[in-house]
Design an enzyme around this catalytic site. Structure first.
Site, short mmCIF file in Angstrom:
data_model
loop_
_atom_site.label_atom_id
_atom_site.label_comp_id
_atom_site.label_asym_id
_atom_site.label_seq_id
_atom_site.Cartn_x
_atom_site.Cartn_y
_atom_site.Cartn_z
CG HIS A 141 -0.17 -0.07 2.52
ND1 HIS A 141 0.49 1.00 3.07
CD2 HIS A 141 0.05 -1.11 3.36
CE1 HIS A 141 1.07 0.64 4.20
NE2 HIS A 141 0.83 -0.64 4.41
NE ARG B 225 -1.80 0.01 6.01
CZ ARG B 225 -2.08 -0.33 7.25
NH1 ARG B 225 -3.07 0.27 7.90
NH2 ARG B 225 -1.40 -1.26 7.88
#
Ligand SMILES: *[C@@H]1O[C@H](CO)[C@@H](O)[C@H](O)[C@H]1NC(C)=O
Ligand SMILES: *[C@@H]1O[C@H](CO)[C@@H](O)[C@H](O)[C@H]1NC(C)=O
Ligand SMILES: *[C@@H]1O[C@H](CO)[C@@H](O)[C@H](O)[C@H]1NC(C)=O
Ligand SMILES: *[C@@H]1O[C@H](CO)[C@@H](O)[C@H](O)[C@H]1NC(C)=O
Ligand SMILES: *[C@@H]1O[C@H](CO)[C@@H](O)[C@H](O)[C@H]1NC(C)=O
Ligand SMILES: *[C@@H]1O[C@H](CO)[C@@H](O)[C@H](O)[C@H]1NC(C)=O
Ligand SMILES: *[C@@H]1O[C@H](CO)[C@@H](O)[C@H](O)[C@H]1NC(C)=O
Ligand SMILES: *[C@@H]1O[C@H](CO)[C@@H](O)[C@H](O)[C@H]1NC(C)=O
Ligand SMILES: *[C@@H]1O[C@H](CO)[C@@H](O)[C@H](O)[C@H]1NC(C)=O
Ligand SMILES: *[C@@H]1O[C@H](CO)[C@@H](O)[C@H](O)[C@H]1NC(C)=O
Length: 613
Positions: free
Chosen positions: A201, A292
């Site tokens: 991420h 996320r």
């Protein structure tokens, strides 16, 4: 193909940004803002008269008086998010805005104009060289370090962004960094027939949980310090500083990292989509349920497919939660890894190293804070604060507090943390990566996973809809710890060269660098190649544009471009899968002493019978 075009580095725009920052950070305007804002707050607190007097009669004194009590102002109590410890929160978007009229803002009004498409880009196959990812657009680095320019090329000689370990924004490592003098572009006699991309991420706020350091914990300690505190000298800015960071979710810059990665992968590998058109299918990408992770995957998709991405691919969202089998979050399946206080072997090493490399910084900064005695952990947290604030709000005054050597020390602290906590030095490093390796082998061989005895999930992996085999393009999103688990499980042992990392000094040359392997948006390209120079398909592994030698994998030859015959690679991975014992590592009754009394350099736990206490 030796000359490399640089993608984003532009000294001029960096200089302009620095100029900008100079203005916004200059102390005078900020003090003015500070006075007005705090004046209003003070009103509410009912201490108007004193404050007005202080403010207007003696501005120097008023600033320090305010700052001495600023953490008791209403801003703290009323707006603080108790979870994140933030002292300033701007809950956008409002829960029920009054000006929302969906019927007046239709999302499809037609009249799109002509929409013919062209050919797919194929930089990795056709360009004269490979575009590198340098610099971090929108982020500012401290002038004190930036001014340290080498006379030769007026480029900063020291790049602070590359010294934040796993908190670094990803960058193309220098050619040859991992020991192969080759680039990610297809070798001369080869063409790319498949890509398996594993990425992390983008930049996020601090995680809720911190074993050592942790910006929110530090902010909380300051807040709870009943006696009050104030700062002077280099720390003076803290007097009107507020803790603005949230927790866990992507920052705007993190969002951009994944969008950019999506664009960049489309430009390099877009031609692989032809294969889908021919077979009348769309790709399946995977991510996990965490906010996320999902946001990263969708931002990647917007970059890769453009808006709207619906209909162009399918997004598998696996569940990241205790008890759910998930190769991209293996710690949730492996009980011996789920208790972080036990599995976080790296912390002890970080603590030991911090006492050494931050000794001078502690001595320097401690006298600049009155009413609160800074510890080594606090000073380490100030370095974290620099990285986190920068990737969240674009710059951080905390960055200016430390010199190059201290940033190198911080970077090394991260290497220690991840070497012992997630990679070759962790007894749970390999076992947590093995599930993804099983999936990779299944995809490379077009053969379903034979037994589900790791973090793999039969429901998803045995279904060709959710886990297709035979595709030419795969994209999986995960965490840096999992990327490191996978690197360990694959036996990329060149990163383990030099053995266990010492906590009492920083080796000048080391193969394992968390800023190279596990930064924000780190990305691993598994390239499948068809080469006229070799009879059978080949595989290469490229981490952040650095070609990785595969010579630690049994049977893989020395190769100038880092290639290994696919079947040799697969045989070795199957051997590794067979030798990895999930039941023992994740459920077995073993333990290892803390510290240096026990080491692994292969990411394996002690074998059954080899008991330590
Ligand atoms: C962080 O703060 C929380 C809440 O104050 C506390 O329970 C926890 O022990 C702290 N952790 C560390 C590592 O200091
Ligand atoms: C496998 O994944 C699915 C979808 O995320 C989930 O519902 C299921 O519980 C998982 N199976 C196991 C055994 O964890
Ligand atoms: C700074 O803090 C110390 C300790 O709380 C206090 O004694 C001192 O008066 C403060 N100084 C100012 C200028 O506010
Ligand atoms: C500037 O560079 C020199 C030489 O590399 C180094 O010794 C010095 O510490 C650097 N300055 C700062 C502020 O880090
Ligand atoms: C989930 O993982 C466990 C442990 O490896 C395994 O025994 C089980 O078969 C898996 N379940 C599914 C549905 O994949
Ligand atoms: C798509 O790519 C895969 C993997 O390279 C290959 O096996 C398959 O034949 C290709 N399909 C088409 C239609 O080209
Ligand atoms: C483990 O590695 C460290 C760091 O290299 C070393 O100091 C220590 O002696 C090693 N311990 C054992 C038991 O080999
Ligand atoms: C993995 O690495 C270890 C340590 O270098 C080596 O002994 C072993 O042969 C390798 N295994 C495979 C299958 O590559
Ligand atoms: C899975 O089971 C096979 C067959 O029993 C065994 O050889 C292998 O070690 C196991 N793999 C894992 C990852 O536990
Ligand atoms: C692993 O789990 C077993 C069974 O619960 C337990 O006895 C053992 O102490 C655990 N080991 C570690 C290193 O957590």
């Amino acid at each position: 193909m030796s000359a490399q075009y640089k993608e984003t580095f532009d000294p001029e725009s960096q200089a302009l940004l620095s100029q900008d920052r100079d203005d916004t950070l200059s102390p005078r305007p900020s003090h003015r803002t500070f006075r007005v804002r705090h004046l209003l707050l003070a009103y509410t607190a009912g201490i108007l008269s004193t404050v007005l007097l202080e403010l207007f009669l003696c501005s120097h004194y008023s600033v320090s008086l305010f700052t001495g009590s600023h953490h008791q102002s209403p801003a703290y109590g009323d707006l603080a998010s108790p979870d994140a410890g933030s002292t300033e929160v701007h809950n956008f978007p409002p829960a029920s805005p009054t000006n929302v009229f969906p019927s007046l803002f239709p999302t499809d009004v037609g009249y799109a104009g002509p929409t013919p498409t062209g050919a797919e880009a194929a930089l990795v196959a056709t360009a004269p060289s490979y575009p590198l990812h340098t610099g971090a657009p929108h982020l500012l680095s401290p002038l004190s370090l930036e001014k340290n320019l080498s006379a030769m090329d007026s480029k900063p000689s020291f790049d602070i962004f590359k010294h934040w370990g796993n908190l670094s924004p990803w960058f193309s490592v220098e050619r040859g960094s991992f020991g192969v003098d080759s680039g990610p572009e297809a070798p001369d006699t080869c063409r790319v027939t498949g890509l398996h991309l594993l990425h992390r991420h983008g930049a996020r706020y601090p995680t809720e949980w911190a074993s050592y350091g942790g910006p929110a914990n530090f902010s909380g300690r300051l807040h709870n310090n009943a006696a009050g505190w104030n700062t002077s000298g280099d720390l003076e800015f803290m007097n009107d500083w507020t803790y603005k960071l949230g927790e866990e979710i992507l920052t705007p810059f993190g969002r951009q990292q994944l969008y950019d990665l999506g664009v960049s992968m489309r430009m390099k590998y877009g031609f692989l989509l032809k294969n889908f058109t021919e077979s009348n299918t769309v790709p399946v990408f995977r991510t996990e349920s965490q906010d996320r992770m999902l946001a990263s995957a969708l931002n990647f998709a917007i970059g890769f497919f453009g808006f709207p991405y619906e209909g162009q691919y399918q997004q598998s969202i696996t569940i990241e939660e205790n008890g759910f089998n998930n190769t991209l979050a293996p710690y949730k399946t492996c009980p011996n890894a789920s208790d972080r206080s036990k599995s976080d072997r790296g912390v002890a090493y970080v603590k030991e190293w911090a006492e050494i490399y931050l000794k001078d910084a502690l001595a320097r900064l401690r006298p600049q804070m009155q009413g609160y005695e800074l510890t080594t952990e606090d000073v380490y947290t100030l370095q974290q604060m620099c990285a986190y604030e920068t990737v969240a709000i674009g710059y951080s005054k905390f960055c200016e507090l430390f010199n190059e050597e201290e940033w190198r020390g911080f970077n090394y602290a991260m290497d220690l943390y991840f070497w012992y906590g997630s990679a070759f030095g962790s007894p749970l490093g390999r076992v947590q990566g093995i599930g993804y390796v099983q999936e990779l082998v299944a995809r490379l061989t077009h053969t379903p996973i034979p037994v589900h005895n790791s973090s793999t999930n039969a429901t998803l992996n045995d279904n060709p809809a959710t886990f297709p085999l035979g595709h030419s393009l795969y994209v999986d999103a995960t965490h840096e710890v999992v990327v490191l688990n996978v690197i360990t499980a694959l036996n990329l042992t060149n990163f383990a060269e030099g053995g266990p990392l010492p906590a009492d000094h920083m080796p000048e040359h080391r193969a394992f660098k968390s800023s190279h392997l596990a930064p924000f948006a780190t990305n691993v390209q598994f390239q499948v190649l068809s080469c006229s120079s070799a009879p059978e398909p080949q595989i290469r592994i490229i981490i952040n544009d650095g070609v990785v030698p595969l010579t630690g994998i049994r049977g893989c030859p020395e190769d100038k471009d880092g290639k290994c015959p696919l079947s040799t690679f697969v045989d070795a991975q199957r051997e590794i899968i067979a030798k990895t014992d999930w039941l023992w590592a994740c459920h077995g009754d073993w333990s290892v002493p803390a510290g240096t009394a026990w080491n692994t350099t292969t990411g394996d736990p002690p074998a059954p019978g080899e008991i330590f206490s």
